[in-house]
Design an enzyme around this catalytic site. Sequence first.
Site, short mmCIF file in Angstrom:
data_model
loop_
_atom_site.label_atom_id
_atom_site.label_comp_id
_atom_site.label_asym_id
_atom_site.label_seq_id
_atom_site.Cartn_x
_atom_site.Cartn_y
_atom_site.Cartn_z
N GLY A 84 -71.09 -20.30 -42.86
CA GLY A 84 -70.17 -19.33 -42.26
C GLY A 84 -70.80 -17.93 -42.32
O GLY A 84 -71.51 -17.61 -43.27
N GLY A 162 -67.35 -29.54 -34.76
CA GLY A 162 -68.75 -29.13 -34.96
C GLY A 162 -69.42 -30.08 -35.94
O GLY A 162 -69.02 -31.24 -36.07
N SER A 217 -65.15 -22.55 -36.99
CA SER A 217 -65.64 -21.32 -37.61
C SER A 217 -64.58 -20.22 -37.44
O SER A 217 -63.74 -20.29 -36.54
CB SER A 217 -66.97 -20.91 -36.98
OG SER A 217 -66.99 -21.26 -35.62
N ARG A 245 -61.97 -21.48 -42.94
CA ARG A 245 -61.80 -20.18 -43.59
C ARG A 245 -60.31 -19.89 -43.67
O ARG A 245 -59.55 -20.26 -42.77
CB ARG A 245 -62.50 -19.06 -42.82
CG ARG A 245 -64.02 -19.04 -42.93
CD ARG A 245 -64.49 -18.63 -44.34
NE ARG A 245 -65.95 -18.60 -44.45
CZ ARG A 245 -66.70 -19.60 -44.91
NH1 ARG A 245 -66.14 -20.72 -45.28
NH2 ARG A 245 -68.02 -19.46 -45.01
N HIS A 293 -62.28 -23.16 -52.97
CA HIS A 293 -63.43 -23.06 -52.05
C HIS A 293 -64.66 -23.78 -52.62
O HIS A 293 -65.68 -23.15 -52.90
CB HIS A 293 -63.75 -21.58 -51.74
CG HIS A 293 -64.55 -21.41 -50.48
ND1 HIS A 293 -64.48 -20.29 -49.69
CD2 HIS A 293 -65.46 -22.23 -49.87
CE1 HIS A 293 -65.30 -20.43 -48.65
NE2 HIS A 293 -65.90 -21.60 -48.75
N GLY A 295 -66.04 -26.64 -51.10
CA GLY A 295 -66.52 -27.57 -50.08
C GLY A 295 -67.95 -28.04 -50.29
O GLY A 295 -68.24 -29.23 -50.25
N SER A 296 -68.86 -27.13 -50.51
CA SER A 296 -70.28 -27.49 -50.61
C SER A 296 -70.75 -27.67 -52.05
O SER A 296 -71.94 -27.79 -52.31
CB SER A 296 -71.13 -26.41 -49.92
OG SER A 296 -71.03 -25.19 -50.63
P1 NDP Z 1 -70.26 -25.54 -36.33
O1 NDP Z 1 -70.68 -24.30 -35.66
O2 NDP Z 1 -71.07 -26.78 -36.17
O3 NDP Z 1 -68.76 -25.90 -35.92
C1 NDP Z 1 -67.80 -24.93 -35.69
C2 NDP Z 1 -66.88 -25.44 -34.63
O4 NDP Z 1 -65.82 -24.50 -34.44
C3 NDP Z 1 -67.55 -25.63 -33.28
O5 NDP Z 1 -67.50 -26.98 -32.92
C4 NDP Z 1 -66.72 -24.78 -32.35
O6 NDP Z 1 -66.43 -25.46 -31.14
C5 NDP Z 1 -65.43 -24.63 -33.12
N1 NDP Z 1 -64.62 -23.57 -32.55
C6 NDP Z 1 -64.99 -22.35 -32.13
N2 NDP Z 1 -63.95 -21.71 -31.58
C7 NDP Z 1 -62.92 -22.55 -31.64
C8 NDP Z 1 -61.57 -22.46 -31.22
N3 NDP Z 1 -61.10 -21.38 -30.61
N4 NDP Z 1 -60.76 -23.52 -31.44
C9 NDP Z 1 -61.23 -24.61 -32.06
N5 NDP Z 1 -62.50 -24.76 -32.46
C10 NDP Z 1 -63.34 -23.73 -32.26
O7 NDP Z 1 -70.14 -25.16 -37.88
P2 NDP Z 1 -70.03 -26.12 -39.16
O8 NDP Z 1 -69.31 -27.37 -38.78
O9 NDP Z 1 -71.34 -26.24 -39.81
O10 NDP Z 1 -69.08 -25.22 -40.09
C11 NDP Z 1 -67.79 -24.88 -39.67
C12 NDP Z 1 -67.15 -23.87 -40.60
O11 NDP Z 1 -66.80 -24.49 -41.82
C13 NDP Z 1 -68.06 -22.72 -41.02
O12 NDP Z 1 -68.06 -21.69 -40.04
C14 NDP Z 1 -67.43 -22.27 -42.32
O13 NDP Z 1 -66.50 -21.24 -42.07
C15 NDP Z 1 -66.70 -23.50 -42.82
N6 NDP Z 1 -67.30 -24.04 -44.04
C16 NDP Z 1 -66.53 -24.17 -45.16
C17 NDP Z 1 -67.03 -24.70 -46.33
C18 NDP Z 1 -66.19 -24.83 -47.53
O14 NDP Z 1 -66.70 -24.75 -48.63
N7 NDP Z 1 -64.89 -25.03 -47.41
C19 NDP Z 1 -68.43 -25.14 -46.42
C20 NDP Z 1 -69.16 -25.01 -45.17
C21 NDP Z 1 -68.60 -24.47 -44.05
P3 NDP Z 1 -66.95 -24.90 -29.73
O15 NDP Z 1 -68.39 -25.28 -29.66
O16 NDP Z 1 -66.08 -25.61 -28.75
O17 NDP Z 1 -66.76 -23.43 -29.72
#
Ligand code: NDP
Length: 328
Positions: A84, A162, A217, A245, A293, A295-296
């Site tokens: 993120g 994602g 994200s 988040r 928090h 997750g990882s």
């Molecule tokens: P990716 O970029 O692979 O995935 C993010 C996804 O969010 C994309 O598929 C994107 O889809 C989608 N997205 C964007 N805008 C929207 C919207 N308006 N509505 C719905 N979906 C949307 O990232 P990751 O999968 O690697 O990580 C995702 C998030 O997880 C990170 O940004 C971070 O914030 C969080 N995270 C949390 C952790 C924890 O410890 N809890 C650990 C790691 C990550 P599209 O392509 O259609 O825009």
Amino acid sequence: RAAAVQRLMKVFVTRRIPPEGLAALSRAGDVQQWDSDEPIPQSELLAGVAGKDGLLCLLSDRIDKEVLDAAGPSLKVISTLSVGYDHLAIEEIKKRGIRVGYTPDILTDATAELTVALLLATSRRLPESVEEVKNGGWTTWKPLWMCGYGLSNSTVGIIGLGRIGQAVAHRLKPFGVKKFLYAGRHPKPEAAMELKAEFVPLAKLAEESDFVIVTCSLIPDTQGMCNRDFFCKMKKTSVFINTSRGTVVNQKDLYEALVNGHIAAAGLDVTTPEPLPADNPLLSLKNCVILPHIGSATYATRNAMSVLAANNLLAGLKGESMPSELKL
Ligand code: NDP
């Protein structure tokens, strides 16, 4: 000559990180670190970044205009120990020509696994059940006691299919999920094909899912996306899980939905703020499971993240292509 160039590189690390990462980084030359498990005070951060070429930071450090100004024009690379990047002032960073490294992919499995764990803990009421065993509430086997909701034959809705969203879906499929729905900005036919997941508007996902899982994200579009309107559309028997988040969710609206029975339960690995104050109303609810928090947080993943973050920084400082560079 290479050694001379390396000696000139000044790097600041905002927290104690796994030793593997620090060892990799020390090859950069002059490493200064806030060597503590606790967050760096703002004044120390501003002083620490001054005149540095590289910055290795965490998701809890807000890297805004003030910090970038304090760093000055020497700052060439920011490497964050996270996938993120909502804590980075991207426009300001872009303006200054600073490159950014992050840690996608290597944390996907650990985060997806934790998402599944949180979903099961929430839907099968594990923390509440453990508590009952300890406090004497377990008096006998009761047919109607501590019942929850199962994945078998369910519809699962994923917001943000994602890397992590897909990994969660693949892990849930063997539980007997009947149907996957997903919402996002664009359909993802390739990712969706194997799961037979259907791209739907957010409202339809809310209405039809037995489990809603947020893995998108945090961007302006998604901020506060799960609000009163959204929770009112969900079924009274549905479970809401967020591992993206905290600010994707309107927490006041979530509290109302949980108290008024608009939804069955919620599991959150992320909150606003973090840490969530102990007197936050959500913490008083039995049908809300909150994790700090994590997750990882497997040893292997955090080690790998620290090494990748270090290698991103080193490559960026040498002007080479980074193992994982964020496209700005
Ligand atoms: P990716 O970029 O692979 O995935 C993010 C996804 O969010 C994309 O598929 C994107 O889809 C989608 N997205 C964007 N805008 C929207 C919207 N308006 N509505 C719905 N979906 C949307 O990232 P990751 O999968 O690697 O990580 C995702 C998030 O997880 C990170 O940004 C971070 O914030 C969080 N995270 C949390 C952790 C924890 O410890 N809890 C650990 C790691 C990550 P599209 O392509 O259609 O825009």
